[in-house]
Design a protein around this motif. Structure first.
Motif, short mmCIF file in Angstrom:
data_model
loop_
_atom_site.label_atom_id
_atom_site.label_comp_id
_atom_site.label_asym_id
_atom_site.label_seq_id
_atom_site.Cartn_x
_atom_site.Cartn_y
_atom_site.Cartn_z
N MET A 170 0.84 -1.20 0.00
CA MET A 170 0.00 0.00 0.00
C MET A 170 0.88 1.25 0.00
N ILE A 171 0.53 2.20 -0.85
CA ILE A 171 1.25 3.47 -0.90
C ILE A 171 0.30 4.57 -0.45
N ARG A 172 0.76 5.37 0.52
CA ARG A 172 0.00 6.52 0.97
C ARG A 172 0.80 7.78 0.64
N VAL A 173 0.18 8.71 -0.06
CA VAL A 173 0.83 9.98 -0.41
C VAL A 173 0.17 11.10 0.39
N GLY A 174 0.97 12.01 0.93
CA GLY A 174 0.43 13.14 1.68
C GLY A 174 1.42 14.28 1.72
N LEU A 175 1.19 15.20 2.65
CA LEU A 175 1.98 16.43 2.75
C LEU A 175 2.48 16.61 4.17
N THR A 176 3.43 17.53 4.33
CA THR A 176 3.89 17.89 5.67
C THR A 176 3.01 19.04 6.17
N GLY A 177 2.19 18.76 7.16
CA GLY A 177 1.27 19.76 7.68
C GLY A 177 0.03 19.89 6.82
N TRP A 178 -1.05 20.35 7.43
CA TRP A 178 -2.30 20.52 6.69
C TRP A 178 -2.75 21.98 6.62
N GLY A 179 -1.97 22.89 7.18
CA GLY A 179 -2.44 24.27 7.29
C GLY A 179 -1.92 25.24 6.25
N VAL A 225 9.21 8.05 2.58
CA VAL A 225 9.92 8.84 1.56
C VAL A 225 9.49 10.29 1.75
N ARG A 226 10.46 11.17 2.01
CA ARG A 226 10.15 12.60 2.17
C ARG A 226 10.73 13.35 0.99
N GLN A 259 9.59 -3.97 -1.39
CA GLN A 259 10.34 -4.30 -0.18
C GLN A 259 9.51 -4.21 1.10
N VAL A 260 8.32 -3.61 1.03
CA VAL A 260 7.60 -3.28 2.26
C VAL A 260 6.11 -3.59 2.15
N GLN A 261 5.44 -3.51 3.30
CA GLN A 261 3.98 -3.65 3.33
C GLN A 261 3.29 -2.29 3.15
N GLU A 262 3.90 -1.24 3.76
CA GLU A 262 3.33 0.10 3.68
C GLU A 262 4.41 1.11 3.31
N LEU A 263 4.08 1.98 2.39
CA LEU A 263 5.03 2.99 1.93
C LEU A 263 4.35 4.35 2.02
N PHE A 264 4.98 5.26 2.75
CA PHE A 264 4.43 6.60 2.94
C PHE A 264 5.31 7.61 2.19
N VAL A 265 4.66 8.48 1.42
CA VAL A 265 5.36 9.53 0.68
C VAL A 265 4.82 10.87 1.13
N LEU A 266 5.69 11.74 1.61
CA LEU A 266 5.28 13.05 2.10
C LEU A 266 6.02 14.15 1.35
N ALA A 307 2.00 16.25 -5.25
CA ALA A 307 1.51 15.01 -4.63
C ALA A 307 0.38 14.41 -5.45
N LYS A 308 -0.51 15.24 -5.94
CA LYS A 308 -1.61 14.74 -6.76
C LYS A 308 -1.10 14.21 -8.10
N GLN A 309 -0.08 14.87 -8.65
CA GLN A 309 0.51 14.39 -9.89
C GLN A 309 1.14 13.01 -9.69
N LEU A 310 1.82 12.83 -8.56
CA LEU A 310 2.43 11.53 -8.27
C LEU A 310 1.36 10.46 -8.07
N GLN A 311 0.27 10.81 -7.42
CA GLN A 311 -0.83 9.86 -7.26
C GLN A 311 -1.35 9.39 -8.62
N GLU A 312 -1.44 10.31 -9.57
CA GLU A 312 -1.89 9.94 -10.92
C GLU A 312 -0.88 9.01 -11.58
N ILE A 313 0.39 9.32 -11.44
CA ILE A 313 1.44 8.48 -12.03
C ILE A 313 1.39 7.07 -11.45
N LEU A 314 1.15 6.96 -10.16
CA LEU A 314 1.11 5.67 -9.47
C LEU A 314 -0.28 5.02 -9.50
N ALA A 315 -1.23 5.71 -10.12
CA ALA A 315 -2.62 5.22 -10.21
C ALA A 315 -3.20 4.93 -8.83
#
Length: 285
Positions: A1-10, A193-194, A239-246, A259-267
């Motif tokens: 599973m790949i989770r994509v997000g950002l540093t901070g929400w504000g 992955v940061r 290599q992993v069960q969970e992969l986080f990209v920030l 981040a949204k562009q990468l989500q599209e690339i990774l489907a």
């Protein structure tokens, strides 16, 4: 599973529906991403009440990467605002346990400063961190190239693996000893992955203390760069069960877009996002 997000929400205006309150920004954020880095915890340990509110106002499968307080990683200049180191760690643990209690803790991120180099006393401090945070999954991020020198890099990776640390893989400018290479090696069942941007001049030029952070993280990834990152992340996923990209390139408001562009690339199609608020005048003449 790949989770994509950002540093901070504000600090991501393109994600909000015109609201300004922090609570409402977090709700809007969760309509786009299912993970986020709590970067405010680096500057001050959040109250348990605030953590509870964040957890209760996010979707069931949302998760937080909680950044370690600066006094824990050697960033803080001067005395820590606690009676002892144990008090500092206990306050952070109490805060982080609240995320864990709600089932929304992805990991703790311990980011070390550029002067934290590869030497025996710092290896010992990592063992101290492991002992203090023994009940948590902890990601280690280095900012000093000596950990990745040819003669020691395998020892670094073996050490992280032996002590069940999550390896933080960074995409950042290659600007001398105060930066690290993109080294795609996992050491646990999760990996972080940061994405810091590639502004090499801004990374080096920290003379303006007021605006240095804005300059350092000012970068907009192009499609070719994101495609390459996508390939690297797909390879790492095996290599992993969970992969986080920030994405941390927030200065010019590029992080959310990239981040949204990468989500599209990774489907990636996240399931369980919060419902996006509709503009009340949408569709009106």
């Amino acid at each position: 599973m790949i989770r994509v997000g950002l540093t901070g929400w504000g600090d991501h205006p393109s994600l909000y529906s015109g609201v300004t309150a922090s609570k409402e920004k977090l709700f809007d954020y969760t309509g786009h991403f299912l993970t986020v880095e709590v970067d405010t915890s680096f500057y001050a340990i959040p109250s348990i009440e605030n953590v509870r509110k964040w957890c209760e106002n996010t979707p069931e499968h949302f998760s937080f990467v909680v950044k370690a307080y600066q006094g824990m990683t050697g960033h803080l200049r001067g005395d820590i605002p606690f009676d002892s180191k144990n008090d500092m760690f206990n306050a952070f643990i109490a805060c982080t346990n609240e995320f864990k209690r709600h089932g929304k803790l992805a990991m703790i991120l311990a980011q070390f400063p550029p002067w934290f180099d590869c030497q025996a006393k710092n290896v010992q401090y990592l063992l101290y961190i492991r002992q203090q945070l023994k009940d948590f999954e902890v990601a280690i991020e280095f900012r000093n190239q000596t950990w990745y020198a040819d003669k020691v890099v395998q020892q670094t990776i073996d050490f992280l693996r032996e002590h069940q640390f999550i390896h933080t893989i960074c995409d950042e400018p290659q600007a001398g000893v105060g930066s690290v290479p993109f080294y795609p090696e996992a050491t646990a069942n999760k990996v972080l992955v940061r994405i810091h941007g590639r502004n090499i001049h801004g990374w080096r030029n920290t003379g303006n203390t007021e605006n240095w952070r804005k300059v350092r993280f000012l970068y907009d990834y192009n499609q070719e760069e994101l495609q390459q990152l996508g390939q690297d992340i797909k390879s790492l996923q095996a290599q992993v069960q969970e992969l986080f990209v920030l994405f941390n390139n927030n200065s010019g408001q590029h992080a959310a877009k990239n981040a949204k562009q990468l989500q599209e690339i990774l489907a990636i199609k996240d399931i369980g996002l919060a419902p996006k608020q509709l503009n009340m005048f949408e569709g009106e003449l």
